[in-house]
Write a protein that holds these residues in place. Structure first.
Motif, PDB file in Angstrom:
ATOM      1  N   PRO A  19      -4.360  -5.398  -5.844  1.00  0.00           N
ATOM      2  CA  PRO A  19      -3.843  -4.497  -7.575  1.00  0.00           C
ATOM      3  C   PRO A  19      -3.044  -3.626  -6.325  1.00  0.00           C
ATOM      4  N   ARG A  20      -3.886  -2.593  -6.142  1.00  0.00           N
ATOM      5  CA  ARG A  20      -3.551  -0.518  -6.189  1.00  0.00           C
ATOM      6  C   ARG A  20      -1.949  -0.700  -4.923  1.00  0.00           C
ATOM      7  N   SER A  21      -2.251  -1.835  -3.622  1.00  0.00           N
ATOM      8  CA  SER A  21      -1.258  -2.219  -3.100  1.00  0.00           C
ATOM      9  C   SER A  21       0.406  -2.320  -3.643  1.00  0.00           C
ATOM     10  N   GLN A  22      -0.043  -4.066  -5.134  1.00  0.00           N
ATOM     11  CA  GLN A  22       1.199  -4.086  -5.553  1.00  0.00           C
ATOM     12  C   GLN A  22       1.996  -2.798  -7.040  1.00  0.00           C
ATOM     13  N   GLU A  23       0.791  -2.359  -7.021  1.00  0.00           N
ATOM     14  CA  GLU A  23       1.481  -0.808  -7.635  1.00  0.00           C
ATOM     15  C   GLU A  23       2.590  -0.484  -6.796  1.00  0.00           C
ATOM     16  N   LEU A  24       2.208  -0.159  -6.102  1.00  0.00           N
ATOM     17  CA  LEU A  24       2.505   1.075  -5.032  1.00  0.00           C
ATOM     18  C   LEU A  24       4.223   0.273  -4.618  1.00  0.00           C
ATOM     19  N   LEU A  25       4.195  -1.152  -4.643  1.00  0.00           N
ATOM     20  CA  LEU A  25       5.534  -1.995  -3.749  1.00  0.00           C
ATOM     21  C   LEU A  25       6.315  -1.568  -5.907  1.00  0.00           C
ATOM     22  N   ASP A  26       5.488  -1.897  -6.400  1.00  0.00           N
ATOM     23  CA  ASP A  26       6.146  -1.663  -7.303  1.00  0.00           C
ATOM     24  C   ASP A  26       7.498  -0.430  -7.774  1.00  0.00           C
TER      25      ASP A  26
ATOM     26  N   VAL B 115      -5.288  -2.597  10.263  1.00  0.00           N
ATOM     27  CA  VAL B 115      -4.734  -0.963   9.361  1.00  0.00           C
ATOM     28  C   VAL B 115      -5.551  -1.221   7.907  1.00  0.00           C
ATOM     29  N   VAL B 116      -6.165  -0.600   6.936  1.00  0.00           N
ATOM     30  CA  VAL B 116      -6.583  -0.743   6.058  1.00  0.00           C
ATOM     31  C   VAL B 116      -5.722  -0.427   5.029  1.00  0.00           C
ATOM     32  N   ASP B 117      -5.787  -1.047   3.497  1.00  0.00           N
ATOM     33  CA  ASP B 117      -4.983  -0.908   2.353  1.00  0.00           C
ATOM     34  C   ASP B 117      -5.041  -0.586   1.184  1.00  0.00           C
ATOM     35  N   ALA B 118      -4.842   0.318   0.420  1.00  0.00           N
ATOM     36  CA  ALA B 118      -5.482   0.680  -0.934  1.00  0.00           C
ATOM     37  C   ALA B 118      -6.735   0.093  -1.287  1.00  0.00           C
ATOM     38  N   ASP B 119      -6.208  -0.814  -1.306  1.00  0.00           N
ATOM     39  CA  ASP B 119      -7.256  -2.103  -2.174  1.00  0.00           C
ATOM     40  C   ASP B 119      -8.455  -2.261  -1.293  1.00  0.00           C
TER      41      ASP B 119
ATOM     42  N   ILE C 223       1.353  -4.131   1.415  1.00  0.00           N
ATOM     43  CA  ILE C 223       0.612  -3.435   1.489  1.00  0.00           C
ATOM     44  C   ILE C 223       0.565  -2.049   1.256  1.00  0.00           C
ATOM     45  N   ALA C 224       0.344  -1.132   0.997  1.00  0.00           N
ATOM     46  CA  ALA C 224       0.253  -0.216   1.029  1.00  0.00           C
ATOM     47  C   ALA C 224      -1.573   0.565   1.417  1.00  0.00           C
ATOM     48  N   ALA C 225      -0.809   0.798   2.247  1.00  0.00           N
ATOM     49  CA  ALA C 225      -1.666   1.384   3.829  1.00  0.00           C
ATOM     50  C   ALA C 225      -1.713   3.138   3.439  1.00  0.00           C
ATOM     51  N   VAL C 226      -3.836   2.810   3.768  1.00  0.00           N
ATOM     52  CA  VAL C 226      -3.780   4.399   3.358  1.00  0.00           C
ATOM     53  C   VAL C 226      -5.204   4.674   5.082  1.00  0.00           C
TER      54      VAL C 226
END
Length: 450
Positions: free
Chosen positions: A28-35, A61-65, A51-54
């Motif tokens: 969900p957090r990655s999807q928010e960034l993709l939106d 690679v670790v994502d926001a989720d 993904i939203a890489a953090v």
């Protein structure tokens, strides 16, 4: 899932070296960034992994989720020494505290000169060399062509089938593949010509035979006296990790020298330990007149270089080369650290070890799966080409499906190839064997399921 070793990059989070899926990809957090990306970033800027890489380091690679994905792409061969390498981070932090910019063309600084000195020493060839620094691989290629034209007084430049040299106007002209790199963006720079590449899996020619074919085309359709430069990736990148047959590159180099043509090796993707040698040119026993570098040169910071014979590099008049940010002091600090790691911390040997694992696992898969038409590459730059076993035709659909599902299962892989039917493996050299093997197990299971 692997047993999680832990690394602690300086200035970064503690990252468990494991594949970990706590949500579907994307979460969900990655999807928010993709939106947000879809509504604010130009549609032409795509992405491979949703993904939203953090955070990133080692081989993950670790994502926001909170998902941790095995990284077999290195940001397209950029994070060769690993993401957030402690030496690179420390060098960047120290330089930022001093000054972030003056522009080397206004007031020079030592780190730019030191990077040039290091490139002059590391690139192939026992002759005086000089370098100039820029921001991207495309800029390096474009400036190499400028210098070669000025040095020779000739207009024509020869590139090869399946080549990729960048996305600027001139480098799009040098790049072979239309989609997605060129379509609709013309007209392109003039006096660019294309010769046939040695592609052993498809053309079945020996290196000398393929070279004779290319040279014949150049002489008949361009004319040797008109050619300023021949530019080639010793191992082609975006075109499909194509390794030319033995004897091809030496014959092209010999022809260039016999005809006063500058031979440019585009080592942007294959250079700086990636292919299991400091430069891929060394694997073929060739010494280029000029070398372009970028990608892995600065541990993830934007820097590129052109290095060549001093007399060629000095052909450009004062003020003819440069750029506001070229050789920025922060990225030069990163480059000096990354180059030190590559040269002194066993990165070449590590690339060779990774290559042995990749080739061994992929060739074992190939032996039992006729859809894998070819496995090739060098060092930590290995690819598998997928074909229809009945016809031998490229199978881009299978390639795309396998890559997409690997990412969904927590393994970042990249596709490439003129026909879109190649999966390339470019792990950071900081990845552990256990994690690398787990990533390859996921690839194998995904392939078996398709």
């Amino acid at each position: 899932m692997s047993n999680a070793a832990v690394i602690t990059p300086v200035g970064g989070p503690t990252l468990a070296q494991e594949r970990r899926l706590v949500t579907a990809i994307p979460g969900p957090r990655s999807q928010e960034l993709l939106d947000r990306k879809a509504s604010s970033v130009a549609a032409g800027v795509g992405h491979t992994a949703p993904i939203a890489a953090v955070a990133a380091g080692g081989g993950v690679v670790v994502d926001a989720d909170g998902n941790s994905l095995i990284d077999l792409g290195s940001g397209i061969a950029v994070t060769t020494v690993g993401n957030a390498h402690p030496k690179v981070v420390a060098a960047v932090q120290a330089q930022v505290a001093q000054f972030t910019h003056t522009c080397f063309m206004v007031s020079p600084y030592e780190s730019y000169v030191a990077v040039a000195e290091t490139l002059n020493r590391l690139t192939p060839g026992d002759f005086p060399k000089k370098s100039a620094l820029f921001n991207s691989g495309a800029e390096a290629v474009e400036n190499a062509v400028k210098i070669a034209r000025k040095y020779t007084g000739r207009p024509a430049v020869v590139a090869f089938d399946h080549a990729y040299h960048g996305r600027t106007n001139l480098t799009m002209a040098l790049t072979a593949k239309a989609m997605p790199y060129k379509s609709g963006f013309g007209p392109f720079a003039s006096d660019i010509y294309r010769a046939p590449m040695s592609y052993p899996f498809h053309d079945k020619l020996t290196g000398p035979e393929a070279a004779a074919r290319a040279i014949s085309m150049i002489e008949k359709q361009v004319g040797a006296d008109n050619v300023a430069a021949v530019i080639i990736e010793p191992i082609q990148g975006e075109g499909g990790f194509i390794v030319p047959a033995d004897g091809f590159l030496p014959a092209i180099v010999d022809w260039c020298h016999a005809n006063g043509v500058v031979f440019i090796a585009d080592e942007v993707q294959a250079g700086l330990a990636r292919a299991g040698a400091m430069f891929a040119s060394e694997l073929f026993g060739i010494v280029p007149d000029m070398v372009t570098t970028a990608k892995g040169i600065a541990g993830g910071m934007p820097l590129s270089g052109v290095t060549g014979r001093a007399e060629i590099m000095d052909a450009a008049h004062t003020g003819g080369l440069g750029g506001t940010y070229g050789g920025n002091p922060v990225v030069c600090a990163a480059a000096l650290a990354a180059l030190d790691v590559i040269e002194h911390d066993g990165m070449i040997e590590r690339a060779q070890q990774i290559g042995e694992i990749l080739l061994g696992r992929l060739r074992a898969l190939q032996a039992g799966d006729p859809r894998i038409g070819d496995v090739r590459g060098a060092g930590a730059m290995i690819a598998a080409e997928f074909v229809d076993p009945a016809t031998g035709e490229p199978d881009a659909a299978l390639t795309a499906a396998v890559a997409k599902e690997c990412i969904a299962q927590g393994v970042i892989v990249l596709t490439c190839g003129t026909y879109g039917n190649v999966i390339r493996f470019l792990p950071p050299l900081s990845i552990g064997d256990e994690l690398l093997n787990e990533g390859l197990e996921v690839v194998a299971s995904v392939l078996a399921a398709h």
